[in-house]
Design an enzyme around this catalytic site. Structure first.
Site, short mmCIF file in Angstrom:
data_model
loop_
_atom_site.label_atom_id
_atom_site.label_comp_id
_atom_site.label_asym_id
_atom_site.label_seq_id
_atom_site.Cartn_x
_atom_site.Cartn_y
_atom_site.Cartn_z
N ASN A 78 54.27 -28.57 -18.76
CA ASN A 78 55.03 -28.29 -17.53
C ASN A 78 54.13 -28.25 -16.30
O ASN A 78 52.94 -27.99 -16.38
CB ASN A 78 55.87 -27.00 -17.65
CG ASN A 78 55.07 -25.78 -18.05
OD1 ASN A 78 54.13 -25.85 -18.81
ND2 ASN A 78 55.45 -24.63 -17.50
N GLU A 80 54.33 -26.77 -12.26
CA GLU A 80 55.02 -26.02 -11.19
C GLU A 80 54.19 -26.13 -9.91
O GLU A 80 52.98 -26.33 -9.98
CB GLU A 80 55.14 -24.55 -11.57
CG GLU A 80 55.95 -24.30 -12.83
CD GLU A 80 55.88 -22.85 -13.31
OE1 GLU A 80 56.55 -22.53 -14.30
OE2 GLU A 80 55.13 -22.05 -12.71
N HIS A 91 59.38 -30.29 -16.41
CA HIS A 91 59.42 -29.58 -17.68
C HIS A 91 58.60 -30.35 -18.72
O HIS A 91 58.46 -31.58 -18.63
CB HIS A 91 60.86 -29.42 -18.16
CG HIS A 91 61.70 -28.55 -17.27
ND1 HIS A 91 62.51 -27.55 -17.75
CD2 HIS A 91 61.85 -28.54 -15.92
CE1 HIS A 91 63.11 -26.94 -16.73
NE2 HIS A 91 62.74 -27.53 -15.62
N GLU A 93 59.20 -31.23 -21.72
CA GLU A 93 59.94 -32.27 -22.45
C GLU A 93 60.06 -33.53 -21.60
O GLU A 93 59.90 -34.66 -22.10
CB GLU A 93 61.35 -31.76 -22.82
CG GLU A 93 61.34 -30.59 -23.81
CD GLU A 93 61.26 -29.22 -23.13
OE1 GLU A 93 60.63 -29.08 -22.06
OE2 GLU A 93 61.84 -28.27 -23.69
N CYS A 118 65.27 -25.83 -22.68
CA CYS A 118 66.25 -25.23 -21.75
C CYS A 118 67.42 -26.19 -21.55
O CYS A 118 67.36 -27.36 -21.96
CB CYS A 118 65.57 -24.91 -20.42
SG CYS A 118 65.21 -26.36 -19.42
N CYS A 121 66.55 -29.50 -19.91
CA CYS A 121 65.87 -30.46 -20.78
C CYS A 121 66.82 -31.05 -21.81
O CYS A 121 66.70 -32.22 -22.17
CB CYS A 121 64.68 -29.81 -21.48
SG CYS A 121 63.31 -29.57 -20.33
ZN LIG Z 1 63.19 -27.41 -19.79
#
Ligand SMILES: [Zn+2]
Length: 275
Positions: A78, A80, A91, A93, A118, A121
Site C-alpha cells: 500500500n 499513502e 491499496h 491488492e 477491503c 479492493c
Molecule cells: Zn483495500
C-alpha cells in the site's frame, strides 16, 4: 522448520530493482519452508516493508501469482500520501494486480494477502474477467471473489464485455504504447505515466478503470507504486520528473496529479500531455 536465516539476504539479492520473483527464485525460496503457507507468511511479512503508510501505519502486502506463463510472483504494497485526501491511497491488492499486468501477465492464479481485502479492493478485483478471477488467500483460507463480493456490480452491468485481463499488456519502455494499452473502457480517457528517477531508472504506470469508478487506479499512483516496489530502501525519494500522457476525454488526470505531486515536494517537474 524455521526458514534459513539467509531468507532475507537472498530476497534482497533477488529483488534489487525488481518487483517480482522469477519462478526459479520462487521455487528456491519456497524450499526453505515446511509448507507453502509458511513461505507465503514469511514473504508477506517481508513485502509489507515496502508499504508507505504514514497515515495509518497499517502495512499491507499482497502477492499475485502468475497463472501459467513464466510462473512469476508479483509484489504489492500500500501507498499513502501525507497531507492528502485518503481517497488517493493505493491499496496493496491494486498494487500487486497492476504490477503483474504491467509485466505482461495474462492471468493471476492466486492473490495472497496479509489481511482481508477491503470492500474497495473486492470491487477492484471484481473488474477482472470472470474466467481469470484469482483465488484469494488470507491466512491460508482461500475464497473466490464471488464469496467475498456476492451480488456484485461489475463490468457487464455497464455493457463492458472486455474486462480487466481480457487483454494482456506488452512490456515496453514507451509511454505512448502504455497509453494505448491502458484500461479505460468507461471514460475512453486512456492514460499512462512515466517517472524518471535520479539513478537513471524509469518507471511506468497505466490507468486502470473500474466499473464502480472510485476504485480506479490513476496512472500516477500506479507509477509511484512501481517506484516504491523497486526501491525498498529509498521509497519515493529520487524522483526527478513525472510525465503523464492522456487522450482527451471525460475523465482527467490533472487534478489527482497535482494533488499527489504536491505531497511529494515542489521540486518535482510534472508534465501532462495529450496524445
Ligand atoms: Zn483495500
Amino acid at each position: 522448520m524455521q526458514a534459513n536465516n539467509n531468507f532475507e539476504t537472498v530476497l534482497s539479492d533477488y529483488t534489487n530493482n525488481k518487483s517480482y520473483l522469477t519462478h526459479q527464485e520462487l521455487i528456491s525460496l519456497k524450499s526453505q519452508f515446511d509448507s507453502e503457507q509458511s513461505f507465503y507468511d514469511a514473504l508477506l511479512k517481508w513485502v509489507s516493508e515496502y508499504a508507505i503508510a504514514p497515515v495509518s501505519q497499517f502495512k499491507v502486502a499482497a502477492l499475485a501469482i502468475e497463472s501459467g506463463g513464466e510462473g512469476r510472483l508479483f509484489f504489492g504494497a500500500n501507498l499513502e500520501f501525507s497531507h492528502q485526501a485518503l481517497s488517493l491511497v493505493v491499496h496493496a491488492e491494486q498494487s500487486a494486480i497492476h504490477n503483474a499486468l504491467l509485466h505482461g501477465v495474462e492471468a493471476i492464479e492466486k492473490l495472497v494477502i496479509n489481511a482481508s481485502p477491503c470492500g474497495y479492493c473486492r470491487q477492484f478485483i471484481n473488474e477482472i474477467q470472470l474466467e481469470k478471477q484469482p483465488l484469494i488467500n488470507v491466512h491460508g483460507v482461500e475464497k473466490t471473489i464471488q464469496q467475498y463480493l456476492p451480488d456484485a456490480f461489475g463490468p457487464s452491468d455497464l455493457d463492458n464485455h472486455t474486462p480487466l485481463f481480457s487483454q494482456s499488456l506488452t512490456q515496453c519502455r514507451d509511454l505512448n504504447a502504455y497509453v494505448e494499452q491502458s484500461y479505460a473502457p468507461y471514460s475512453g480517457n486512456f492514460s499512462a505515466c512515466q517517472i524518471k528517477h535520479v539513478d537513471g531508472h524509469q518507471y511506468f504506470g497505466v490507468y486502470l478503470e473500474n466499473a464502480a469508478y472510485s476504485p480506479s487506479l490513476s496512472p500516477l499512483q500506479a507509477a509511484l507504486n512501481q517506484v516504491q516496489l523497486h526501491n525498498r530502501q529509498t521509497g519515493l525519494h529520487g524522483i526527478s520528473e513525472i510525465v503523464i500522457k492522456q487522450t482527451a476525454g471525460k475523465a482527467n488526470q490533472q487534478g489527482v496529479a497535482n494533488a499527489v505531486a504536491m505531497s511529494l515536494g515542489s521540486n518535482i517537474e510534472v508534465t501532462i500531455e495529450e496524445v
